[in-house]
Design an enzyme around this catalytic site. Structure first.
Site, mmCIF file in Angstrom:
data_model
loop_
_atom_site.group_PDB
_atom_site.id
_atom_site.type_symbol
_atom_site.label_atom_id
_atom_site.label_comp_id
_atom_site.label_asym_id
_atom_site.label_seq_id
_atom_site.Cartn_x
_atom_site.Cartn_y
_atom_site.Cartn_z
ATOM 1 N N SER A 251 0.829 -1.204 0.000
ATOM 2 C CA SER A 251 0.000 0.000 0.000
ATOM 3 C C SER A 251 0.869 1.261 0.000
ATOM 4 C CB SER A 251 -0.943 -0.070 1.213
ATOM 5 O OG SER A 251 -1.914 0.926 1.119
ATOM 6 N N HIS B 28 -7.464 -5.710 0.284
ATOM 7 C CA HIS B 28 -6.173 -5.018 0.244
ATOM 8 C C HIS B 28 -5.075 -5.890 0.856
ATOM 9 C CE1 HIS B 28 -3.963 -1.389 -0.440
ATOM 10 N NE2 HIS B 28 -3.901 -0.968 0.801
ATOM 11 N N ASP C 82 -0.178 -4.259 -3.791
ATOM 12 C CA ASP C 82 -1.369 -3.415 -3.932
ATOM 13 C C ASP C 82 -1.060 -1.948 -3.581
ATOM 14 O OD1 ASP C 82 -3.948 -3.612 -4.917
ATOM 15 O OD2 ASP C 82 -4.854 -3.552 -2.928
#
Ligand SMILES: *[C@@H]1O[C@H](CO)[C@@H](O)[C@H](O)[C@H]1NC(C)=O
Ligand SMILES: *[C@@H]1O[C@H](CO)[C@@H](O)[C@H](O)[C@H]1NC(C)=O
Ligand SMILES: *[C@@H]1O[C@H](CO)[C@@H](O)[C@H](O)[C@H]1NC(C)=O
Length: 332
Positions: free
Chosen positions: A168, A265, A193
Site C-alpha cells: 500500500s 487489500h 497493492d
C-alpha cells in the site's frame, strides 16, 4: 479503455467515502494495543532523519530481533546481520506497524524457508493519523529509508541484492527511497497493492515506478477502491483480475465495508507470503492489455510465477487463486 475509465471513475468517487471508513476501521480491526499518545509530528521536515520515527528491526533464524540504527556499526554487528544471506526489507502501509500481519506473515514465511536477513521497517508513527498526513509521512519515511540503504551499502551490502517489499503506502515509501539513492540501483522492489489515493497525479519521484529498482514487480488486488489499476512495474500481476478478491465480503454490504477493504487489500501480502513458502504457487498467464488482465481474458501459458520467485519476464499477468488459504490452485 472505456471500461477502465469507468472503473477509475468509480474508484475515485468511492475513494473519499471509503478513506474515511478505512481510516477508522483499519486501525480498529488491527489495533491490539492502547492508542499511542505521541504528539503530532512535523511530517514535512524532510531533513529530520535523526529521530525515532522510523525503526529498522532485523529478524534472523539465529538471533533474537535486534534494532539496527543508521550510522551505528555496533548495532549492525550485534544484530546478527549476515552478508552471505539475502536481505528483505518489508514496509507496512497506512496505520499499520511491524506487529501486524503484513510484516509478521511474510517474516515468518522467510524464517521457515531459509536463511535471510529480514528487516521490518516500522514507520508507524509517521502514518498513524489521517491519510493525508500519512502521505507526507511516506515521503519522509522514504527519505530515511534511502539514508539507511546508502549507509548499509557502504558497509558492504550490495544494493542490487536488496529486495524491498512494500504494501500500500509502503510500496511508495520503497519507490521514493529507490529514487533517492544515487550510488546504484536497488535490486528489486515488490509493490503489494500500491495505494492509489493521493498518488494518481504525483510525480514519479514521489511514488513507485519502474525506474526505482532493477526489477519492480507489482501485485494488484484491490483496484476497485484502494489501489492503482495501471501497470506500475516491469511485471504486473492481476490475481483474479485485481479488482477485488474472491472470499472477501462485498463492498456494497454496508455492514462489512471495513472488512471488505481490509480483506481485499491484505490479500496481496497473503499471496506474497504463500509464494515465499511455495515459489511455484501462482503460475501466471500473460495478458496483452490491462483490460484483458482485469477480465481474465489471458490465455498464453508462461513459466512466470507471482510473488517471491524471480523467473520473470516483463509484462502483464493474470492468475486465478482459491478463495481461502492455501490460495494456490496447484499442489493442493
Ligand atoms: C515543518 O518543517 C518544514 C521544513 O523544515 C517547515 O517548512 C514547516 O514550517 C514546519 N511545519 C510546522 C507546522 O512546524
Ligand atoms: C528539521 O529537522 C532538523 C534535523 O533534526 C532540525 O535541525 C530542524 O530544526 C527541523 N526543522 C523544523 C522546522 O522543525
Ligand atoms: C552466515 O550465513 C552463512 C550461509 O547461510 C553461514 O554459512 C555462516 O555460518 C553465517 N555466518 C555467521 C557468522 O553466522
Amino acid at each position: 479503455m472505456c471500461a477502465l475509465a469507468t472503473l477509475t471513475g468509480l474508484a475515485l468517487a468511492a475513494t473519499s467515502v471509503i478513506l474515511l471508513v478505512f481510516a477508522t476501521t483499519n486501525g480498529n480491526l488491527n489495533k491490539k494495543e492502547p492508542p499511542r499518545t505521541n504528539q503530532k509530528k512535523n511530517l514535512t521536515n524532510l531533513s529530520d532523519t535523526t529521530d525515532d520515527n522510523v525503526q529498522f528491526i532485523l529478524f534472523t533464524r539465529q538471533h533474537p530481533p535486534h534494532r539496527i540504527k543508521i550510522n551505528d556499526m555496533i548495532s549492525l554487528k550485534k544484530s546478527g546481520f549476515n552478508t552471505s544471506n539475502p536481505t528483505k526489507i518489508i514496509i507496512h502501509g497506512f496505520q499499520s506497524s511491524i506487529k501486524e500481519d503484513v510484516f509478521v506473515a511474510n517474516k515468518n514465511a522467510y524464517m521457515e524457508s531459509g536463511d535471510y536477513n529480514v528487516i521490518g521497517m516500522d514507520w508507524s508513527s509517521l502514518c498513524e493519523f489521517e491519510y493525508l498526513s500519512a502521505v507526507g509521512g511516506a515521503r519522509r519515511a522514504g527519505k530515511i529509508l534511502a539514508e539507511f540503504l546508502n549507509w548499509l551499502s557502504g558497509t558492504g551490502v550490495a544494493l542490487n541484492e536488496l529486495h524491498l517489499v512494500g504494501h500500500s503506502l509502503g510500496a511508495h515509501v520503497a519507490g521514493i527511497a529507490g529514487h533517492q539513492i544515487k550510488t546504484g540501483l536497488i535490486g528489486r522492489i515488490t509493490g503489494l497493492d500500491p495505494a492509489a489515493p493521493g498518488f494518481r497525479e504525483v510525480d514519479p519521484e514521489l511514488k513507485l515506478d519502474v525506474k526505482d529498482a532493477k526489477l519492480v514487480d507489482i501485485i494488484h488486488t484491490y483496484i476497485r477502491v484502494l489501489s492503482i489499476a495501471q501497470p506500475m512495474g516491469h511485471i504486473d500481476f492481476y490475481p483474479n483480475g485485481g479488482r477485488w478478491q474472491p472470499g472477501c465480503p462485498d463492498i456494497y454490504d454496508i455492514w462489512q465495508v471495513g472488512e471488505s477493504l481490509v480483506c481485499n487489500h491484505a490479500r496481496a501480502y497473503y499471496f506474497f507470503a504463500e509464494s515465499i513458502r511455495n515459489k511455484h504457487a501462482f503460475k501466471s498467464k500473460r495478458c496483452n492489455s490491462v483490460e484483458e488482465a482485469l477480465y481474465g481474458r489471458c490465455h498464453e501459458e508462461t513459466e512466470v510465477y507471482m510473488g517471491q520467485a524471480e523467473t520473470y519476464k516483463s509484462g502483464l499477468y493474470y492468475i486465478r487463486t482459491r478463495a481461502q488459504p492455501p490460495y494456490s490452485l496447484s499442489n493442493n
